[in-house]
Design a protein around this motif. Structure first.
Motif, PDB file in Angstrom:
ATOM      1  N   ARG A 461       0.834  -1.207   0.000  1.00  0.00           N
ATOM      2  CA  ARG A 461       0.000   0.000   0.000  1.00  0.00           C
ATOM      3  C   ARG A 461       0.867   1.254   0.000  1.00  0.00           C
ATOM      4  O   ARG A 461       0.592   2.219  -0.727  1.00  0.00           O
ATOM      5  N   LEU A 462       1.929   1.240   0.815  1.00  0.00           N
ATOM      6  CA  LEU A 462       2.853   2.369   0.819  1.00  0.00           C
ATOM      7  C   LEU A 462       3.541   2.513  -0.535  1.00  0.00           C
ATOM      8  O   LEU A 462       3.673   3.616  -1.073  1.00  0.00           O
ATOM      9  N   THR A 463       3.969   1.381  -1.082  1.00  0.00           N
ATOM     10  CA  THR A 463       4.637   1.385  -2.381  1.00  0.00           C
ATOM     11  C   THR A 463       3.718   1.935  -3.461  1.00  0.00           C
ATOM     12  O   THR A 463       4.125   2.752  -4.301  1.00  0.00           O
ATOM     13  N   THR A 464       2.470   1.508  -3.442  1.00  0.00           N
ATOM     14  CA  THR A 464       1.503   1.974  -4.437  1.00  0.00           C
ATOM     15  C   THR A 464       1.274   3.479  -4.318  1.00  0.00           C
ATOM     16  O   THR A 464       1.158   4.187  -5.325  1.00  0.00           O
ATOM     17  N   ARG A 465       1.228   3.987  -3.098  1.00  0.00           N
ATOM     18  CA  ARG A 465       1.048   5.431  -2.901  1.00  0.00           C
ATOM     19  C   ARG A 465       2.221   6.209  -3.497  1.00  0.00           C
ATOM     20  O   ARG A 465       2.029   7.249  -4.145  1.00  0.00           O
ATOM     21  N   VAL A 466       3.437   5.710  -3.276  1.00  0.00           N
ATOM     22  CA  VAL A 466       4.613   6.382  -3.837  1.00  0.00           C
ATOM     23  C   VAL A 466       4.541   6.401  -5.359  1.00  0.00           C
ATOM     24  O   VAL A 466       4.797   7.428  -6.000  1.00  0.00           O
ATOM     25  N   TRP A 467       4.192   5.273  -5.957  1.00  0.00           N
ATOM     26  CA  TRP A 467       4.066   5.209  -7.418  1.00  0.00           C
ATOM     27  C   TRP A 467       2.969   6.143  -7.924  1.00  0.00           C
ATOM     28  O   TRP A 467       3.117   6.778  -8.980  1.00  0.00           O
ATOM     29  N   ALA A 468       1.875   6.250  -7.179  1.00  0.00           N
ATOM     30  CA  ALA A 468       0.768   7.105  -7.613  1.00  0.00           C
ATOM     31  C   ALA A 468       1.162   8.581  -7.582  1.00  0.00           C
ATOM     32  O   ALA A 468       0.839   9.349  -8.508  1.00  0.00           O
ATOM     33  N   HIS A 469       1.848   9.010  -6.527  1.00  0.00           N
ATOM     34  CA  HIS A 469       2.299  10.404  -6.466  1.00  0.00           C
ATOM     35  C   HIS A 469       3.270  10.697  -7.609  1.00  0.00           C
ATOM     36  O   HIS A 469       3.211  11.764  -8.237  1.00  0.00           O
ATOM     37  N   ALA A 470       4.173   9.751  -7.896  1.00  0.00           N
ATOM     38  CA  ALA A 470       5.124   9.949  -8.994  1.00  0.00           C
ATOM     39  C   ALA A 470       4.416   9.975 -10.343  1.00  0.00           C
ATOM     40  O   ALA A 470       4.813  10.723 -11.251  1.00  0.00           O
ATOM     41  N   ALA A 471       3.357   9.186 -10.478  1.00  0.00           N
ATOM     42  CA  ALA A 471       2.589   9.184 -11.728  1.00  0.00           C
ATOM     43  C   ALA A 471       1.958  10.553 -11.973  1.00  0.00           C
ATOM     44  O   ALA A 471       1.919  11.043 -13.115  1.00  0.00           O
ATOM     45  N   LEU A 472       1.480  11.175 -10.909  1.00  0.00           N
ATOM     46  CA  LEU A 472       0.887  12.511 -11.049  1.00  0.00           C
ATOM     47  C   LEU A 472       1.946  13.547 -11.415  1.00  0.00           C
ATOM     48  O   LEU A 472       1.683  14.479 -12.188  1.00  0.00           O
ATOM     49  N   ILE A 473       3.153  13.409 -10.869  1.00  0.00           N
ATOM     50  CA  ILE A 473       4.252  14.298 -11.271  1.00  0.00           C
ATOM     51  C   ILE A 473       4.549  14.111 -12.755  1.00  0.00           C
ATOM     52  O   ILE A 473       4.717  15.087 -13.510  1.00  0.00           O
ATOM     53  N   TYR A 474       4.620  12.869 -13.181  1.00  0.00           N
ATOM     54  CA  TYR A 474       4.880  12.536 -14.587  1.00  0.00           C
ATOM     55  C   TYR A 474       3.820  13.166 -15.495  1.00  0.00           C
ATOM     56  O   TYR A 474       4.133  13.748 -16.542  1.00  0.00           O
ATOM     57  N   LEU A 475       2.566  13.074 -15.084  1.00  0.00           N
ATOM     58  CA  LEU A 475       1.465  13.628 -15.879  1.00  0.00           C
ATOM     59  C   LEU A 475       1.592  15.151 -16.009  1.00  0.00           C
ATOM     60  O   LEU A 475       1.387  15.713 -17.099  1.00  0.00           O
ATOM     61  N   ILE A 476       1.943  15.815 -14.907  1.00  0.00           N
ATOM     62  CA  ILE A 476       2.097  17.275 -14.937  1.00  0.00           C
ATOM     63  C   ILE A 476       3.193  17.677 -15.923  1.00  0.00           C
ATOM     64  O   ILE A 476       3.048  18.631 -16.693  1.00  0.00           O
ATOM     65  N   ILE A 477       4.294  16.930 -15.926  1.00  0.00           N
ATOM     66  CA  ILE A 477       5.405  17.238 -16.835  1.00  0.00           C
ATOM     67  C   ILE A 477       4.970  17.066 -18.290  1.00  0.00           C
ATOM     68  O   ILE A 477       5.286  17.892 -19.149  1.00  0.00           O
ATOM     69  N   VAL A 478       4.220  15.984 -18.572  1.00  0.00           N
ATOM     70  CA  VAL A 478       3.776  15.719 -19.948  1.00  0.00           C
ATOM     71  C   VAL A 478       2.856  16.829 -20.437  1.00  0.00           C
ATOM     72  O   VAL A 478       2.948  17.292 -21.579  1.00  0.00           O
ATOM     73  N   SER A 486       6.111  24.395  -9.443  1.00  0.00           N
ATOM     74  CA  SER A 486       4.656  24.244  -9.392  1.00  0.00           C
ATOM     75  C   SER A 486       4.217  23.764  -8.007  1.00  0.00           C
ATOM     76  O   SER A 486       4.850  22.886  -7.401  1.00  0.00           O
ATOM     77  N   VAL A 487       3.127  24.333  -7.525  1.00  0.00           N
ATOM     78  CA  VAL A 487       2.604  23.942  -6.209  1.00  0.00           C
ATOM     79  C   VAL A 487       2.247  22.455  -6.196  1.00  0.00           C
ATOM     80  O   VAL A 487       2.535  21.732  -5.224  1.00  0.00           O
ATOM     81  N   GLU A 488       1.624  22.002  -7.262  1.00  0.00           N
ATOM     82  CA  GLU A 488       1.250  20.581  -7.336  1.00  0.00           C
ATOM     83  C   GLU A 488       2.472  19.681  -7.345  1.00  0.00           C
ATOM     84  O   GLU A 488       2.520  18.659  -6.657  1.00  0.00           O
ATOM     85  N   VAL A 489       3.472  20.065  -8.135  1.00  0.00           N
ATOM     86  CA  VAL A 489       4.702  19.275  -8.184  1.00  0.00           C
ATOM     87  C   VAL A 489       5.357  19.239  -6.810  1.00  0.00           C
ATOM     88  O   VAL A 489       5.785  18.168  -6.330  1.00  0.00           O
ATOM     89  N   ARG A 490       5.433  20.384  -6.153  1.00  0.00           N
ATOM     90  CA  ARG A 490       6.038  20.462  -4.819  1.00  0.00           C
ATOM     91  C   ARG A 490       5.326  19.523  -3.852  1.00  0.00           C
ATOM     92  O   ARG A 490       5.965  18.857  -3.019  1.00  0.00           O
ATOM     93  N   TYR A 491       3.991  19.500  -3.935  1.00  0.00           N
ATOM     94  CA  TYR A 491       3.211  18.653  -3.028  1.00  0.00           C
ATOM     95  C   TYR A 491       3.540  17.174  -3.233  1.00  0.00           C
ATOM     96  O   TYR A 491       3.824  16.447  -2.261  1.00  0.00           O
ATOM     97  N   HIS A 492       3.499  16.726  -4.468  1.00  0.00           N
ATOM     98  CA  HIS A 492       3.706  15.299  -4.733  1.00  0.00           C
ATOM     99  C   HIS A 492       5.145  14.878  -4.482  1.00  0.00           C
ATOM    100  O   HIS A 492       5.392  13.773  -3.983  1.00  0.00           O
ATOM    101  N   VAL A 493       6.108  15.747  -4.797  1.00  0.00           N
ATOM    102  CA  VAL A 493       7.510  15.446  -4.474  1.00  0.00           C
ATOM    103  C   VAL A 493       7.677  15.302  -2.963  1.00  0.00           C
ATOM    104  O   VAL A 493       8.324  14.366  -2.469  1.00  0.00           O
ATOM    105  N   GLY A 494       7.076  16.212  -2.221  1.00  0.00           N
ATOM    106  CA  GLY A 494       7.145  16.157  -0.760  1.00  0.00           C
ATOM    107  C   GLY A 494       6.537  14.897  -0.191  1.00  0.00           C
ATOM    108  O   GLY A 494       7.070  14.307   0.766  1.00  0.00           O
ATOM    109  N   ARG A 495       5.404  14.472  -0.769  1.00  0.00           N
ATOM    110  CA  ARG A 495       4.751  13.259  -0.270  1.00  0.00           C
ATOM    111  C   ARG A 495       5.616  12.026  -0.517  1.00  0.00           C
ATOM    112  O   ARG A 495       5.724  11.142   0.334  1.00  0.00           O
TER     113      ARG A 495
END
Length: 586
Positions: A461-478, A486-495
């Motif tokens: 579950r922890l691993t999946t959460r890390v992958w999900a936050h990184a996926a959202l970072i990836y999406l923002i970059i694309v 970016s505030v969103e990027v900062r949030y997901h990187v921090g998480r």
């Protein structure tokens, strides 16, 4: 071979052996009375029934007739095993082939071939440890050192490489891996070269150069065996050698994991090409009936790799065959690798057309492949990363053609983002408590397994959460480009950093999250660099955490060039490709 029983009173006709196995008595064949598996049953690869008491099914009536039909079916179903044993005995591996280089072995899409051994079949059919040990001892290529290294692999290296892979003992556990190593020279050589290297490291061998030279030699041997196996049936139809093809695919994935673990990415593309070629050939091979899609094809391959092993035929207790388990495990790794590679190559995953059918729970009975039990990340995240990668490839093509529709890009990205955020919110809100399955006999036998399975669920579950936050970072970059502020990027990187720093345990679990670790790290702020470096330095010895070290190299390169003129046009693929090779962070 005619196994039809006579009717009526002839059920009790004279048998050829009064002390032979019940299988030979039923079949009215002469039994050599070897125990626990007679040579007659071993040669046919059928269940050998021994015991002082007459089985209940030996009733001279309907149950006896049913068992006779069952044995007849076994003889027919296991014809491929007898054929493969004959082919293996005919194989002679010339010495010069054992010196084949990696590039010679796997730089092209490969054809599969069979590897088999009667030892594993007898193990599968009920031979005890003494019988198996004798046959292993008689095999010149399988001595005491191999036994030690195989045990080391199963007990130590396998849990390190695949910490989430803990199949239930009642489903056969990891026994299929032992069976594959015993029965297949291809799989055995691929695993022995890994095990010997890590075994030497664990002993603290002083001469690391000599150890590495030995590893290189053993790796060449592994590729030599693999190459010979591929050449044996060059040009044949894969349907004729289904079991051998699966063993080859399992070996390719083994070599992939070993090389990147010790920081060698030179052959990533070749290994990936080989595995993808085999997988596609297997799924596209014609079955007995016209297929209705990838899921039907997958099930057809699994069925043809059977039948399952009958642990207790009288009680109808069955577990999947070694090849069935190997195919599922290797397919999960291959799909995972394909998705991660697509983020580096900026291309749609090559198995994109298969992924939804195999990873989605379309009929409510569960997906055909559960990546969480193999790599620790739930299917839905990896499916969305695949969609982002496909979106990135589409955007790149449109920009090249000069017809990018930004509204369409945002529309497609929004659907992915909403899906990820919804599932991530739900996952983070779930209780960490794991439901107990009750006081089963298995729990009493194996407390370690039960505790490990509960821990694995929490960790995944922890691993999946890390992958999900990184996926959202990836999406923002694309969608929006390189936006570290970016505030969103900062949030997901921090998480990501917060979970890896405070929640993930043990620290070595970072090996299973290298891609999201690198994605977040590339966009980290200067103040976060020290924490990220510390995570990597804490993993010792460095020689067995190759992918984590490679991720840090990529991140350090991005940090050094944070303020250069091309930073605005940077993307993840550019960061990953900065090392000049396909860097597969798995």
């Amino acid at each position: 071979m005619d196994m039809t029983l006579p009717h009526g009173s002839r059920h009790n006709s004279t048998i050829r052996s009064s002390n032979g196995c019940w299988t030979c008595r039923l079949r009215r064949k002469k039994c050599d009375e070897n125990r626990p598996v007679c040579d007659v049953c071993a040669a046919l690869h059928i269940t050998c029934h021994y015991g002082q008491d007459k089985p209940e099914w030996m009733d001279g009536g309907a149950r006896q007739e049913e068992m006779a039909e069952r044995l007849k079916h076994e003889v027919k179903e296991n014809a491929h095993l007898r054929r493969e044993v004959r082919e293996v005995r005919a194989i002679h591996v010339p010495g010069e082939l054992l010196g084949a280089t990696t590039s010679e072995s796997l730089n092209s899409e490969i054809e599969p071939c069979p590897e088999a051994s009667a030892i594993a079949i007898r193990l599968q059919r009920g031979a005890d440890c003494k019988i198996v040990s004798k046959e292993i001892h008689d095999n010149a290529s399988f001595g005491r050192s191999c036994t030690v290294l195989i045990t080391f692999y199963l007990e130590n290296l396998l849990p390190f490489l695949f910490p989430f892979y803990c199949p239930s003992p009642l489903e056969g556990g990891r026994s299929w891996i032992l069976e594959m190593m015993i029965s297949s020279p291809v799989v055995r050589q691929a695993t022995l070269c890994q095990s010997s290297y890590f075994f030497s490291l664990a002993q603290g061998t002083a001469n690391h150069h000599a150890v590495w030279e030995t590893v290189l030699s053993q790796t060449r041997d592994a590729f030599g065996v693999l190459r010979k196996s591929l050449q044996v049936i060059d040009g044949s139809s894969i349907t004729e050698h289904l079991h051998g093809a699966v063993r080859i695919m399992a070996s390719v994935m083994q070599m992939q994991r070993f090389e990147i673990t010790v920081l060698c990415f030179d052959n990533c593309q070749a290994h990936l090409n080989a595995g993808l070629a085999l997988f596609k050939q297997l799924l596209e091979s014609p079955g007995p009936v016209e297929s209705a899609g990838p899921s039907s094809n997958f099930n057809s391959v699994v069925n043809r790799l059977g039948p399952p092993t009958w642990i207790s035929p009288a009680q109808d207790v069955k577990v999947q065959s070694a090849e069935q388990a190997a195919f599922r495990f290797s397919s999960a790794l291959l799909i995972f690798d394909d998705i991660v590679a697509s983020t580096v190559l900026q291309e749609k995953p090559r198995l994109y057309e298969y992924q939804h059918c195999l990873l989605s729970d379309s009929n409510g009975t569960g997906p055909l492949l559960n990546l969480e039990t193999v790599v620790g990340c739930q299917n839905w995240v990896l499916l969305q990363i695949s969609e982002i990668s496909a979106l990135d490839a589409w955007k790149k093509q449109c920009k090249t053609a000069g017809n990018l529709d930004v509204i369409d890009l945002v529309r497609r990205a929004t659907a992915i983002k909403e899906f990820l955020e919804t599932h991530l919110t739900r996952l983070e809100a779930e209780s960490s408590a794991i439901a107990q399955n009750g006081n089963s006999l298995l729990d009493a036998f194996n407390v370690h397994y039960y505790q490990h399975s509960k821990t694995s669920v929490c960790q995944s579950r922890l691993t999946t959460r890390v992958w999900a936050h990184a996926a959202l970072i990836y999406l923002i970059i694309v969608v929006s480009g390189w936006q570290p502020a970016s505030v969103e990027v900062r949030y997901h990187v921090g998480r990501v950093i917060d979970i890896l720093t405070h929640a993930a345990s043990p620290k070595a679990l970072l090996r299973t999250m290298v891609w999201p670790f690198c994605v977040a790290g590339c966009l980290a702020e200067p103040a976060q660099e020290a924490d990220l470096r510390e995570m990597v330095l804490a993993l010792q010895p460095p020689s067995v955490f190759g992918t984590v070290r490679k991720a840090l190299e990529i991140m350090e390169n991005v940090w050094r060039n944070r303020d250069t003129s091309d930073s605005a046009s940077r993307d993840l693929a550019m960061c990953f490709r900065s090392q000049g090779e396909l860097v597969l962070l798995v």
